[in-house]
Design an enzyme around this catalytic site. Structure first.
Site, mmCIF file in Angstrom:
data_model
loop_
_atom_site.group_PDB
_atom_site.id
_atom_site.type_symbol
_atom_site.label_atom_id
_atom_site.label_comp_id
_atom_site.label_asym_id
_atom_site.label_seq_id
_atom_site.Cartn_x
_atom_site.Cartn_y
_atom_site.Cartn_z
ATOM 1 N N LYS A 1 -30.745 44.694 -3.240
ATOM 2 C CA LYS A 1 -29.176 44.082 -3.947
ATOM 3 C C LYS A 1 -29.507 42.797 -2.391
ATOM 4 O O LYS A 1 -29.543 42.428 -1.708
ATOM 5 C CB LYS A 1 -28.533 44.525 -3.298
ATOM 6 C CG LYS A 1 -26.480 44.629 -3.932
ATOM 7 C CD LYS A 1 -26.572 45.934 -3.273
ATOM 8 C CE LYS A 1 -24.471 45.618 -3.901
ATOM 9 N NZ LYS A 1 -23.725 46.799 -3.670
ATOM 10 N N ASN B 1 -20.581 53.258 -10.446
ATOM 11 C CA ASN B 1 -20.955 53.624 -9.512
ATOM 12 C C ASN B 1 -21.622 54.505 -9.103
ATOM 13 O O ASN B 1 -22.142 54.834 -7.804
ATOM 14 C CB ASN B 1 -20.449 53.072 -8.255
ATOM 15 C CG ASN B 1 -20.265 51.576 -8.004
ATOM 16 O OD1 ASN B 1 -20.835 50.682 -7.987
ATOM 17 N ND2 ASN B 1 -18.547 50.884 -7.488
ATOM 18 N N LEU C 1 -34.027 53.484 -8.354
ATOM 19 C CA LEU C 1 -33.766 54.623 -8.884
ATOM 20 C C LEU C 1 -34.207 54.174 -10.856
ATOM 21 O O LEU C 1 -32.948 53.151 -11.139
ATOM 22 C CB LEU C 1 -31.945 54.674 -8.765
ATOM 23 C CG LEU C 1 -31.752 55.374 -7.246
ATOM 24 C CD1 LEU C 1 -30.619 55.215 -7.792
ATOM 25 C CD2 LEU C 1 -32.296 56.755 -6.903
ATOM 26 N N ASP D 1 -14.610 53.244 -3.981
ATOM 27 C CA ASP D 1 -15.266 52.608 -5.203
ATOM 28 C C ASP D 1 -15.658 53.103 -6.115
ATOM 29 O O ASP D 1 -16.150 52.943 -6.803
ATOM 30 C CB ASP D 1 -15.407 51.264 -5.069
ATOM 31 C CG ASP D 1 -15.517 50.105 -6.151
ATOM 32 O OD1 ASP D 1 -14.994 49.957 -7.555
ATOM 33 O OD2 ASP D 1 -16.836 49.416 -6.530
ATOM 34 N N ASP E 1 -23.323 51.360 -4.528
ATOM 35 C CA ASP E 1 -22.976 50.575 -4.429
ATOM 36 C C ASP E 1 -21.570 51.124 -2.611
ATOM 37 O O ASP E 1 -21.088 51.222 -3.144
ATOM 38 C CB ASP E 1 -21.721 50.788 -5.808
ATOM 39 C CG ASP E 1 -21.342 48.851 -5.193
ATOM 40 O OD1 ASP E 1 -21.759 48.393 -4.247
ATOM 41 O OD2 ASP E 1 -20.544 49.113 -6.505
HETATM 42 P P1 ADP Z 1 -22.257 45.313 -7.853
HETATM 43 O O1 ADP Z 1 -21.841 45.261 -5.989
HETATM 44 O O2 ADP Z 1 -22.813 44.292 -8.003
HETATM 45 O O3 ADP Z 1 -21.215 46.425 -8.503
HETATM 46 P P2 ADP Z 1 -24.015 47.623 -7.782
HETATM 47 O O4 ADP Z 1 -24.622 48.697 -6.213
HETATM 48 O O5 ADP Z 1 -23.064 48.738 -7.747
HETATM 49 O O6 ADP Z 1 -23.689 45.750 -7.288
HETATM 50 O O7 ADP Z 1 -25.205 47.141 -8.651
HETATM 51 C C1 ADP Z 1 -25.251 46.855 -9.649
HETATM 52 C C2 ADP Z 1 -26.091 47.823 -10.914
HETATM 53 O O8 ADP Z 1 -27.966 47.334 -10.459
HETATM 54 C C3 ADP Z 1 -26.068 48.723 -10.600
HETATM 55 O O9 ADP Z 1 -24.806 49.235 -11.668
HETATM 56 C C4 ADP Z 1 -26.923 49.209 -10.824
HETATM 57 O O10 ADP Z 1 -27.445 49.487 -12.926
HETATM 58 C C5 ADP Z 1 -28.399 48.400 -10.528
HETATM 59 N N1 ADP Z 1 -28.889 48.955 -9.240
HETATM 60 C C6 ADP Z 1 -28.255 49.136 -8.317
HETATM 61 N N2 ADP Z 1 -28.938 49.631 -7.258
HETATM 62 C C7 ADP Z 1 -29.682 50.359 -7.625
HETATM 63 C C8 ADP Z 1 -31.693 50.769 -7.177
HETATM 64 N N3 ADP Z 1 -31.262 51.671 -5.851
HETATM 65 N N4 ADP Z 1 -32.213 51.542 -8.194
HETATM 66 C C9 ADP Z 1 -31.691 50.726 -8.858
HETATM 67 N N5 ADP Z 1 -31.092 49.726 -10.109
HETATM 68 C C10 ADP Z 1 -30.049 49.548 -9.093
HETATM 69 MG MG MG Z 2 -21.049 47.947 -8.506
#
Ligand code: ADP
Ligand code: MG
Length: 365
Positions: free
Chosen positions: A71, A196, A143, A191, A208
């Site tokens: 991320k 999420n 994941l 959130d 998230d």
């Molecule tokens: P944002 O702040 O952009 O909402 P998120 O942490 O919710 O960030 O991540 C955005 C998207 O990325 C998630 O909806 C998911 O689809 C994907 N994602 C985030 N973390 C993972 C992970 N550890 N493994 C697989 N997909 C992930």
């Molecule tokens: Mg998110």
């Protein structure tokens, strides 16, 4: 001279609009050199505040491939203004943040997500494994499946078979997670919604968590109430007979009782049995539940600990068998019943543990 400045301006803008800026690329290179990842792949998600990339780590001896997710918080954009409310009042970020310094702010944000994720992961709640952190770049477990497809968000989950039963058991599962997050991790997600949470084979994975706050945050209970509303709204749309927001709030914040399965599900089933406004199929009861939720959502929630502690009147009421409508009655009861030293000790031990392992991991990144 003017045109020179214009050019520089353009260059700055171009860099800031690039998906990966120089710094981020350097950090990723460093992570590759240090063996945290072998290859960084395309974006799984591009958001307003962060992009998430797929990556792999190849075991040099066995050739095994381990998937990761990275991320990358965006440093160039001013969307973080809104986030101040999560940081202000958070004792873990006493210094507050320097609003003039985006890079610093975003680093703080990534740090917050990493620490929260570690608490949740250590408590055994399904979530990505926190792996490493460097400035605004966070590496975590992926994941998804072996081909590199991320699990769907709960919102996009496709169920087969006895769908009704599955939605209900997921609802129960999620309430248990919320309670465990509050009681064991000392966190309110803040959130939480079907966006999420990732879904795979009946298991809900919490993601998230950068904005998650501790219960002593002045707005934590307000955030919790918001989370409860989002969760209820979603599962009602899926046809689940939901408990009232008030009942869930009390269930999550009540100090006694189990925070682990199967005890948690049992307490929830008991709540179903003893509730006043059962909404199963009964229009009138459903309307009552809706009204109660609306009242609860507009009810006063103490914003500061002083407000909680100053309301001795309420404590007195409670001890006289009144005041059952107080949304924070469990917290209050907790204060009244539990000897203070015990409560303080608990806080301290969870804190120092958090701080000590923070030091280790933050410097390893
Ligand atoms: P944002 O702040 O952009 O909402 P998120 O942490 O919710 O960030 O991540 C955005 C998207 O990325 C998630 O909806 C998911 O689809 C994907 N994602 C985030 N973390 C993972 C992970 N550890 N493994 C697989 N997909 C992930
Ligand atoms: Mg998110």
């Amino acid at each position: 001279k003017q045109s020179e400045e214009k050019d520089k301006d353009k260059a700055d803008r171009a860099t800031s609009e690039q998906v990966l800026d120089q710094r981020t690329r350097m950090i990723l290179l460093q992570m590759i050199n240090r063996g945290f990842v072998s290859e960084v792949h395309g974006a799984i998600s591009t958001g307003k505040e962060a992009n998430v990339y797929g990556a792999i780590l190849v075991d040099e001896k066995t050739g095994d491939v381990i998937q990761k997710a990275i991320k990358v918080y965006k440093t160039a954009i001013l969307v973080f203004k809104d986030r101040e409310r999560y940081i202000t009042g958070e004792h873990r970020f006493k210094g507050g943040f320097d609003k003039g310094n985006n890079r610093k702010m975003v680093k703080l944000w990534a740090e917050k997500e990493f620490r929260n994720l570690r608490r949740i992961y250590n408590a055994g709640i399904p979530c990505p494994e926190p792996i490493s952190l460097k400035l605004h770049v966070l590496v975590m477990g992926f994941l998804g499946d072996k081909k590199g497809w991320a699990y769907p968000r709960l919102r996009d989950a496709v169920l087969t078979g006895d769908v009704e039963q599955q939605w209900r058991s997921m609802y129960i599962q999620l309430l248990g997670i919320m309670r465990k997050m509050f009681q064991v991790c000392r966190l309110v997600h803040a959130d939480l919604s079907e966006y999420n949470i990732l879904y795979h084979k009946g298991v809900l994975y919490i993601i998230d968590v950068s904005q998650s706050v501790e219960p002593d945050h002045p707005r934590s209970l307000e955030f919790l109430r918001m989370d409860i509303k989002n969760v209820g709204d979603f599962f009602r749309r899926k046809g689940v007979d939901t408990l009232s927001d008030r009942a869930i709030f009390n269930f999550i914040t009540a100090a006694g009782g189990p925070s682990e399965e199967p005890g948690v599900s049992d307490s929830l089933e008991k709540l179903y049995e003893t509730r006043e406004n059962a909404a199963d199929g009964d229009d009138e009861a459903a309307a009552e539940l809706e009204v109660d939720n609306e009242v609860f959502r507009n009810q006063y929630i103490p914003q500061t600990l002083e407000q909680v502690y100053n309301i001795e009147k309420d404590a007195q009421k409670l001890s006289q068998g009144e005041g059952n409508d107080l949304v924070y009655k469990n917290l209050l009861a907790d204060q009244v019943v539990q000897p203070k030293a015990q409560g303080e000790q608990g806080e301290e031990s969870s804190d120092s543990e958090d701080d000590s392992d923070d030091g280790a991991s933050l410097s390893s990144g």
